[in-house]
Scaffold this active site. Structure first.
Site, mmCIF file in Angstrom:
data_model
loop_
_atom_site.group_PDB
_atom_site.id
_atom_site.type_symbol
_atom_site.label_atom_id
_atom_site.label_comp_id
_atom_site.label_asym_id
_atom_site.label_seq_id
_atom_site.Cartn_x
_atom_site.Cartn_y
_atom_site.Cartn_z
ATOM 1 N N GLU A 17 -1.484 -25.449 47.147
ATOM 2 C CA GLU A 17 -2.716 -24.544 46.458
ATOM 3 C C GLU A 17 -3.314 -25.674 45.919
ATOM 4 O OE1 GLU A 17 -1.926 -20.730 45.414
ATOM 5 O OE2 GLU A 17 -1.663 -20.585 47.058
ATOM 6 N N HIS B 138 -11.987 -17.706 40.777
ATOM 7 C CA HIS B 138 -11.883 -18.418 41.934
ATOM 8 C C HIS B 138 -12.730 -18.225 42.888
ATOM 9 C CE1 HIS B 138 -9.547 -18.540 45.143
ATOM 10 N NE2 HIS B 138 -8.255 -18.445 45.040
ATOM 11 N N ARG C 266 -9.475 -25.276 39.640
ATOM 12 C CA ARG C 266 -10.864 -24.745 40.570
ATOM 13 C C ARG C 266 -12.073 -23.871 39.712
ATOM 14 N NH1 ARG C 266 -6.157 -19.062 41.070
ATOM 15 N NH2 ARG C 266 -5.477 -19.925 42.865
ATOM 16 N N HIS D 156 -11.722 -14.222 38.222
ATOM 17 C CA HIS D 156 -10.256 -13.638 38.771
ATOM 18 C C HIS D 156 -9.157 -13.755 38.016
ATOM 19 C CE1 HIS D 156 -7.570 -14.477 41.981
ATOM 20 N NE2 HIS D 156 -6.751 -16.109 41.650
ATOM 21 N N ARG E 230 -5.931 -21.974 34.764
ATOM 22 C CA ARG E 230 -4.388 -21.197 35.235
ATOM 23 C C ARG E 230 -4.118 -22.199 36.829
ATOM 24 N NH1 ARG E 230 -2.847 -18.472 38.913
ATOM 25 N NH2 ARG E 230 -4.467 -16.654 39.269
#
Length: 515
Positions: free
Chosen positions: A112, A221, A266, A323, A358
């Site tokens: 990811e 997100h 992100r 998100h 994050r």
């Protein structure tokens, strides 16, 4: 001799794991304002990050975490968490979590954004959160008490010590109280979050006198699925790890100029999508290169089917949405808050392991790791025979209601639109001040619990949160991670490791300090 009593508010992974670890020695009750499976945890498509691959180790996981979060971390907390991640995976396996495996029966690892290697363990493709929840609920059967559809209206405090809670139908006293209520994505028009994510735990803590930190760092997100201008679900980042990529309505793959292309952090990807949208373009996730999409990502396929989106066409319209809440209730290494006997775990807490942004799939890891820390601390503190256990007042009837009246406010949709505009992916002084001025009209209402009718409590909490988050965004005069100021576009060294802390002064007015 009575067992110590613990109230766990929330039924996501952090709350359920805390309850599981305490259930054999404590009298535990779980309170949740909806059903047990209404939570961000249950919706979680991404997996759990852990350095268990042959080409990986904890130090790489650590470096990726602090890089993605712009070095705004409690470094010891991060190191402890990533070092323990492989052990947490082992403990989940022992609980019965059926991680996806390859032909050699090894845990299949996904990749990811902002991870340098494959280190994401999943269950049922994109059903990790639901699998974790189902497993924990099975473990908790007949070991704890559960009150669904039970809304906590305030924490009961005696001399800066939390002694219990007031719900919509009773007062409940206990030795320890654990906030595990999740974040507040529902403050925004577009969000991946559950309907339960309205920030109740953060405002409960604030009103009781606990300290809050890092509220300005909201993670958006990049790929919330959009249909007809509305958010209908999430397209997991794991899709881009398996070959999906972003295009605009001209077919341009606009992330190709970046080093990690579509797997940049992100905050970067969200801002690039926002640029496309601001230019009048639509943005799509091209999934045509993802092998066996429907079976590999069944939850996303079901979201699309329910909304008549044909994934066989190979593209899904997306936009950024709120998100994850990086900030929240300030906690220490044992998940203790600034109020005695009050703990916070999961997204409601700010442990500073995520920094300003994050790293993908660190949220489930954080929830489980600090659930362990909280449970261990309570077990070490409890002395059997001196505890009050659990005690109800007016258990079977409604409490005397607080004298209050309905207050005329704009719709919550209006608040969310204004929040998305002023405190969304981009912020600047003028719009932040305008929004604060708009909120000031309602401040006497949302700040004063005695004026809030029980039917408007959730709305009042969201107004309060909007006020605090906007104030924090105005206060941080730089750009860092999920906080991007158009008028202060650079990450400033003067702000390194500087944290905005929020709390109530003795006269119950808002107070901020730097720590």
């Amino acid at each position: 001799m009575s067992k110590a009593g613990v109230i766990v508010i929330g039924s996501g992974i952090a709350g359920l794991m805390t309850a599981h670890l305490l259930a054999d020695q404590f009298h535990v009750i779980i309170l949740t304002k909806h059903s047990l499976t209404t939570s961000n945890s249950y919706l979680a498509q991404g997996g759990i990050a852990a350095a268990i691959g042959k080409d990986d180790d904890w130090s790489k996981h650590y470096e990726d975490t602090v890089t993605a979060g712009y070095d705004h971390h409690h470094e010891k907390h991060v190191e402890e968490m990533v070092r323990h991640a492989p052990r947490i995976i082992d403990s989940l396996i022992k609980l019965g979590v059926p991680f996806d495996r390859d032909l050699h029966k090894q845990i299949r690892l996904g990749k990811e954004a902002a991870h340098r290697v494959r280190r994401i363990a999943h269950v049922h493709g994109d059903g990790t959160g639901a699998a974790f929840i189902d497993c924990l609920l099975g473990q908790l059967k007949n070991r704890v008490e559960i009150m669904e559809n039970s809304r906590v209206e305030r924490l009961l405090v005696d001399d800066e010590q939390v002694v219990g809670v007031q719900t919509n139908n009773c007062k409940l006293y206990a030795d320890y109280t654990v906030l595990a209520t999740g974040g507040f994505g529902q403050l925004y028009t577009y969000t991946s979050n559950s309907i339960s994510a309205t920030g109740d735990g953060v405002t409960l803590a604030y009103r009781a006198g606990a300290k809050l930190i890092d509220l300005e760092f909201i993670q958006f997100h990049p790929t919330v699925i959009i249909q007809g201008g509305k958010a209908i679900g999430l397209a997991s980042e794991a899709l881009r790890g398996e070959g999906a990529y972003l295009i605009n309505d001209e077919g341009k793959a606009f992330m190709n100029s970046f080093p990690q292309k579509d797997l940049e952090a992100r905050d970067i990807v969200s801002r690039e999508i926002e640029k496309q949208l601001a230019a009048g373009r639509k943005v799509y996730l091209d999934i045509s290169l993802v092998n066996h999409f429907a079976t590999r990502f069944p939850q996303i396929e079901r979201i699309c089917q329910r909304n008549n989106i044909n994934t066989k066409k190979g593209i899904v319209e997306v936009a950024p949405g709120a998100h994850f809440t990086n900030g929240g209730v300030q906690t220490d290494s044992s998940a203790r808050t600034s109020l005695s006997n009050l703990y916070a775990v999961g997204e409601v807490a700010c442990t500073k392991v995520h920094g300003a942004n994050r790293l993908a799939s660190n949220s489930l890891l954080e929830a489980l790791f600090f659930a362990e820390k909280a449970a261990t601390d309570m077990l070490n503190r409890a002395v059997t025979g001196n505890e009050i256990g659990l005690k109800w007042i007016n258990e079977t009837g409604k409490m005397d209601s607080i004298k209050s009246s309905l207050f005329l406010i704009p719709s919550i949709d209006e608040l969310r639109k204004r929040m998305f505009h002023a405190v969304g992916i981009h912020r600047e002084s003028r719009s932040l001040v305008e929004f604060l001025n708009w909120l000031e009209v309602y401040k006497n209402w949302f700040m004063d619990e005695e004026k809030i009718d029980s039917t408007q409590r959730e709305e009042a909490n969201q107004y309060l949160l909007a006020y605090l988050v906007t104030s924090a965004a105005l206060g941080r005069k730089e750009s860092r991670g999920g906080h991007h100021r158009l008028d202060f576009p650079e990450t400033e060294s003067d702000w390194n490791q500087k944290t905005l802390q929020w709390g109530l002064s003795k006269n119950r007015t808002k107070l901020t300090t730097y720590i």
